[in-house]
Design a protein around this motif. Structure first.
Motif, PDB file in Angstrom:
ATOM      1  N   TYR A 276       5.453  43.468  46.211  1.00  0.00           N
ATOM      2  CA  TYR A 276       6.501  43.907  45.302  1.00  0.00           C
ATOM      3  C   TYR A 276       6.605  42.844  44.221  1.00  0.00           C
ATOM      4  CZ  TYR A 276       8.020  44.090  50.169  1.00  0.00           C
ATOM      5  OH  TYR A 276       8.063  44.097  51.514  1.00  0.00           O
ATOM      6  N   PHE A 293      16.400  34.646  48.857  1.00  0.00           N
ATOM      7  CA  PHE A 293      17.341  34.715  49.969  1.00  0.00           C
ATOM      8  C   PHE A 293      18.166  33.435  49.939  1.00  0.00           C
ATOM      9  CE2 PHE A 293      15.377  31.649  52.790  1.00  0.00           C
ATOM     10  CZ  PHE A 293      14.069  31.622  52.353  1.00  0.00           C
TER      11      PHE A 293
ATOM     12  N   VAL B  65       7.512  44.781  55.078  1.00  0.00           N
ATOM     13  CA  VAL B  65       8.926  45.118  54.993  1.00  0.00           C
ATOM     14  C   VAL B  65       9.712  43.885  54.572  1.00  0.00           C
ATOM     15  CG1 VAL B  65      10.959  45.791  56.317  1.00  0.00           C
ATOM     16  CG2 VAL B  65       8.783  46.906  56.754  1.00  0.00           C
ATOM     17  N   PHE B  66      10.672  44.075  53.683  1.00  0.00           N
ATOM     18  CA  PHE B  66      11.565  42.998  53.279  1.00  0.00           C
ATOM     19  C   PHE B  66      12.985  43.546  53.312  1.00  0.00           C
ATOM     20  CE2 PHE B  66      13.612  41.536  49.170  1.00  0.00           C
ATOM     21  CZ  PHE B  66      14.250  40.453  49.745  1.00  0.00           C
ATOM     22  N   LYS B  68      17.366  42.782  52.937  1.00  0.00           N
ATOM     23  CA  LYS B  68      18.394  41.921  52.366  1.00  0.00           C
ATOM     24  C   LYS B  68      19.764  42.472  52.725  1.00  0.00           C
ATOM     25  CE  LYS B  68      19.187  39.154  48.310  1.00  0.00           C
ATOM     26  NZ  LYS B  68      18.650  38.789  47.003  1.00  0.00           N
ATOM     27  N   PRO B  92      16.668  35.584  61.118  1.00  0.00           N
ATOM     28  CA  PRO B  92      16.517  34.436  60.238  1.00  0.00           C
ATOM     29  C   PRO B  92      16.951  34.801  58.834  1.00  0.00           C
ATOM     30  CG  PRO B  92      14.402  35.499  60.506  1.00  0.00           C
ATOM     31  CD  PRO B  92      15.382  36.286  61.326  1.00  0.00           C
ATOM     32  N   SER B  93      17.069  33.798  57.979  1.00  0.00           N
ATOM     33  CA  SER B  93      17.658  34.037  56.665  1.00  0.00           C
ATOM     34  C   SER B  93      16.700  34.663  55.664  1.00  0.00           C
ATOM     35  CB  SER B  93      18.189  32.715  56.103  1.00  0.00           C
ATOM     36  OG  SER B  93      17.206  31.720  56.182  1.00  0.00           O
ATOM     37  N   GLN B  94      15.369  34.588  55.918  1.00  0.00           N
ATOM     38  CA  GLN B  94      14.445  34.928  54.825  1.00  0.00           C
ATOM     39  C   GLN B  94      14.126  36.410  54.654  1.00  0.00           C
ATOM     40  OE1 GLN B  94      13.469  33.087  57.464  1.00  0.00           O
ATOM     41  NE2 GLN B  94      11.545  33.840  58.233  1.00  0.00           N
ATOM     42  N   GLY B  95      14.827  37.309  55.345  1.00  0.00           N
ATOM     43  CA  GLY B  95      14.640  38.731  55.066  1.00  0.00           C
ATOM     44  C   GLY B  95      13.459  39.346  55.776  1.00  0.00           C
ATOM     45  N   ASP B  96      13.313  39.067  57.060  1.00  0.00           N
ATOM     46  CA  ASP B  96      12.212  39.622  57.837  1.00  0.00           C
ATOM     47  C   ASP B  96      12.470  41.073  58.220  1.00  0.00           C
ATOM     48  OD1 ASP B  96      10.579  37.516  57.760  1.00  0.00           O
ATOM     49  OD2 ASP B  96      10.809  36.890  59.826  1.00  0.00           O
ATOM     50  N   ALA B  97      11.413  41.705  58.763  1.00  0.00           N
ATOM     51  CA  ALA B  97      11.535  43.089  59.221  1.00  0.00           C
ATOM     52  C   ALA B  97      12.360  43.173  60.491  1.00  0.00           C
ATOM     53  CB  ALA B  97      10.149  43.673  59.467  1.00  0.00           C
ATOM     54  N   SER B  98      12.474  42.069  61.201  1.00  0.00           N
ATOM     55  CA  SER B  98      13.258  42.024  62.423  1.00  0.00           C
ATOM     56  C   SER B  98      14.270  40.895  62.281  1.00  0.00           C
ATOM     57  CB  SER B  98      12.314  41.754  63.601  1.00  0.00           C
ATOM     58  OG  SER B  98      13.044  41.535  64.769  1.00  0.00           O
TER      59      SER B  98
END
Lengths: 379, 379, 379
Positions: A276, A293, B65-66, B68, B92-98
């Motif tokens: 993206y 983030f 996947v991202f 927010k 976690p803070s970085q916007g993972d898929a899980s």
């Protein structure tokens, strides 16, 4: 009786049926039919077997990826110099397949819980009536207290104070030096159907080679160490743009293998593409450019919990393992042959239609091909 | 000799074999056989081609996947108010898929390394003899020192002191406001076989639409912004229950696409279902209800390392990308036709069995169909 | 005219074609052909249907994994005792499918931003000329200031000072007690094609059983609680070796299910294998032995930001879900039958070749099988 059964069995084994055929001696039909039949044969051998490798079964791999970044960044803000090492700029730190390298940031130091005015542009107000106490705004920083701060003309909120001001993104990015960081990828895959395991540290990629190599599409396509600037360039991005607002890049490790040849020929191919944030893409992508983030470092000062908030802009790397292995298997081979024979039958039907309905002497051929049972009257 | 070969080749090309057939004029057999043949034809065309789309090959996607989160939580404990923002409640803070959204917690502040009695209920003791020095219990908080603390009647342990007391889970949950948080999902998929890439920000989902839309199964099925309360409800959970003890929810992004029509028709469908922790499920699920983990914030006070321990109860979201794309392909088409012709052959065999073994005039038909070679005597 | 069409249709329905056959009474040919035909039949029934289950369609699952560690570690360094609990040794803390358990570490306490000499062995220098100010080395700790420190004979760098000294890895590892930690795995899978969901907490694995069971390959193959020492042993590693330098282990949860029998028979199988870092492997693996990453805990002391840097050596666990479900499906069944009939046709062709080209009486058989149309002359 027993004799009869024995006879039937011996008849079955010693007899053999084969269809009676008419051999039509007609050039036109002959040529047409042979061409159709040869076409079917060519399709089966050429297309199904050679091109599509229909004699092989396929399998996809389960795998595991480990990554490690190296490199040091440097910033100098108002004369305050500092360096950023791996423990500072990689999220998460443990070397996952999906991680973020910080390239730009907005830092808000010394935040503590308290009451302060909202950021200008959010919760603007002219009087206390505009700030409903106890309510939130989805994009706000905290809970409104019901008071309108005259100096800023924004509502007062209970929040981590002072609130972060992210209206201006630093440009050029703080950590342009990220261009020179290197990424090391370890990837091992297992094809469960074929029982084969492979690692991207293939034959010849030993400790000595790794210590000095750097990935290059042509000169070093198997070196598992990548310069960040190279990855970004190969994905078609401009490094400064992506470093400023953030973005996401997929590093595809492609294991397309043929296990009918030696396993050592099964080597990974690396490919890079933006996921993206590509500013050259069409409208739909532009709907949500960038990647960022928030991340907080908590500490205690004079018994008051405080935090340093970082709005991290960075490049997110997703190491995507894509795999397709093929190996000879008797089932798809025979299925392909069997259904090929079936299509041969279709060819015969087509020729028969020509013979029996289109040729001038069709009545003659019909007579040759068919024998009639004259028992129509019976029920 | 050369002439002979030429002749053979010309014979091959100018001749054409077609099986000789008996045309049986029998109503009963005729109708039965035609019905069987039409059934086979209907199966091949109707089922294999139209219903199962047997003329298409399939592919599954690789994707990225991202996520927010947005929204602010608020707690007031003993008059001490505080807000929780994204940097506080997302792990976690970085916007993972899980990721996990904290909805409830047990906080243990100011822990430092030391010796203190175990929690009541763990390592109960009446004398020092019950506490074997230097040993651990799997579910304990630290290493036993060998001393039994009289006041609490539990063993003394070397641990982060004071030890966490998690016997009572706060109910109602501390952060019911999580219901109003919103989740934004960015998902891009690539079908490697067909060379097609799609993003869940499809045509029409632009920045303007995203800034104000909210997912709704009927009214806004393509809006990638989801209210947490809605997700929980659509998965069949009660928000307060899941927020108290934690749970896991799968958000399935379903890409079922047919690339024989325009690519723009390939749009994601969102579905939500509980993964564990559903209190309405059967016994096996109840075996391990809830979702929680421990998280520590470390700090230094008077040169002593201390930590704030959080037992986090939360909702874990797994964004699961499920994909199946189909496109016309010549191989499966011809395989289906070929094996269909084969099944046609089976129909003929069935009819022959009727004709030759069941009909009263079977001897007559047998004679019509077969010609005997009277060479049985020879070896 | 109308009558003609009606006639044609009634002819079509009341007639039935069947090929005329020659019944060859020849023992040799008969036996050979029957054996070939029986072989094809045995292949289709035995191999395709029974062994390869060609009558079933297959599906792979989408799933979700959640892990939880239990256990406490203990270290005593220079008389300073401390324990390590879950919040200290698991990265990341929230129970992901891929996580690291710290087993060894190099700690560098009280780092702050400043200027200090590089580690011996990196950036060695004899004079300031060897240290180019403002430049970096890829494996260095910071930015060179241009000064050569006489005492250490290394360049001075701007970095987190003092720089980490990781030349000697502690051996035996600091946290050998990790051997007794336990890992709990929750895994739920969904087979979208068949609409079946399963969890690894299958029938009989309830809360009571989980509270006291421990995985054992033979005695407790369904218990989802694993001792770390057992996992390492079952993967073929030596615990002390892997704990010292780190390594990666794949825990495969294998869902190979047959949904033609009751769903309750669909149970997971656990398997363990090393992913990298196996010291007994071949050269290529040895190219990069071990697993480590750096992790920093930040704090504020006297208003100066400081950090404690940990170089974490640990075992990385990847919970890999591997799945293959099968269920009866009419399409693959009929495709297998159809292509089997096609292969039957190939058998007939082989027998015909024997009959018409190899037997002494081939002219006779040829005459029996074929009828010639003497219309060669016509165009």
């Amino acid at each position: 009786m027993k004799n009869q059964i024995t006879n039937a069995i011996s008849d079955f084994f010693f007899e053999y049926e084969t269809p009676r055929q008419v051999l039509v001696r007609n050039r036109r039909v002959g040529v047409v039919c042979r061409i159709i039949q040869l076409g079917v044969l060519a399709y089966i051998i050429g297309w199904v077997f050679i091109y599509e490798k229909g004699y092989q079964s396929t399998d996809i791999a389960v795998g595991s990826v480990f990554t490690k970044m190296k490199g040091v960044g440097y910033t100098s803000i108002n004369g305050s110099e500092r360096v950023w090492d791996v423990a500072d700029y990689v999220f998460p730190s443990q070397g996952d397949a999906s991680f973020v390298v910080m390239t730009n940031y907005i830092i808000t130091e010394g935040q503590k819980m308290g009451k302060c005015p909202e950021l200008h542009g959010k919760h603007n107000c002219s009087s206390n009536a505009d700030c409903e106490g106890g309510s939130f705004k989805r994009t706000g920083h905290g809970q409104m207290t019901g008071e309108c701060v005259k100096e800023t003309k924004t509502c007062q909120v209970l929040a981590w104070c002072p609130v972060e001001d992210d209206l201006v993104i630093p440009d050029p990015p703080m950590l342009m030096s990220a261009e020179n960081y290197t990424l090391f990828i370890k990837n091992s895959v297992t094809f469960p159907l074929f029982g084969v395991s492979r690692s991207n540290l293939v034959e010849g990629i030993d400790a000595g080679y790794i210590s000095k190599c750097l990935y290059h599409p042509e000169n070093a396509p198997l070196c598992p160490i990548f310069r960040l600037g190279d990855i970004v360039k190969l994905s078609g991005f401009n490094f400064e743009t992506i470093a400023t607002v953030g973005g996401a890049i997929g590093v595809v490790v492609d294991w397309t293998c043929n296990f009918d040849v030696a396993v050592t020929h099964c080597k990974p191919k690396y490919a890079f593409h933006g996921l993206y944030g590509n500013p050259t893409e069409t409208d739909k992508a532009r709907a949500s450019v960038g990647y960022n983030f928030r991340y907080a470092k908590h500490y205690m000062e004079d018994s008051i919990p405080k935090r340093t908030l970082l709005k991290v802009f960075g490049i997110r790397f997703d190491i995507i393992v894509q795999s397709l292995a093929r190996k000879f298997d008797i089932i798809p081979t025979l299925t392909a042959i069997g259904s090929g024979v079936g299509i041969f039958g279709v060819a015969t039907v087509v020729c028969d239609l020509v013979l029996l309905y289109l040729l001038p002497k069709r009545a003659f051929y019909k007579n040759m091909k068919f024998k009639y049972t004259d028992t129509h009257a019976q029920k």
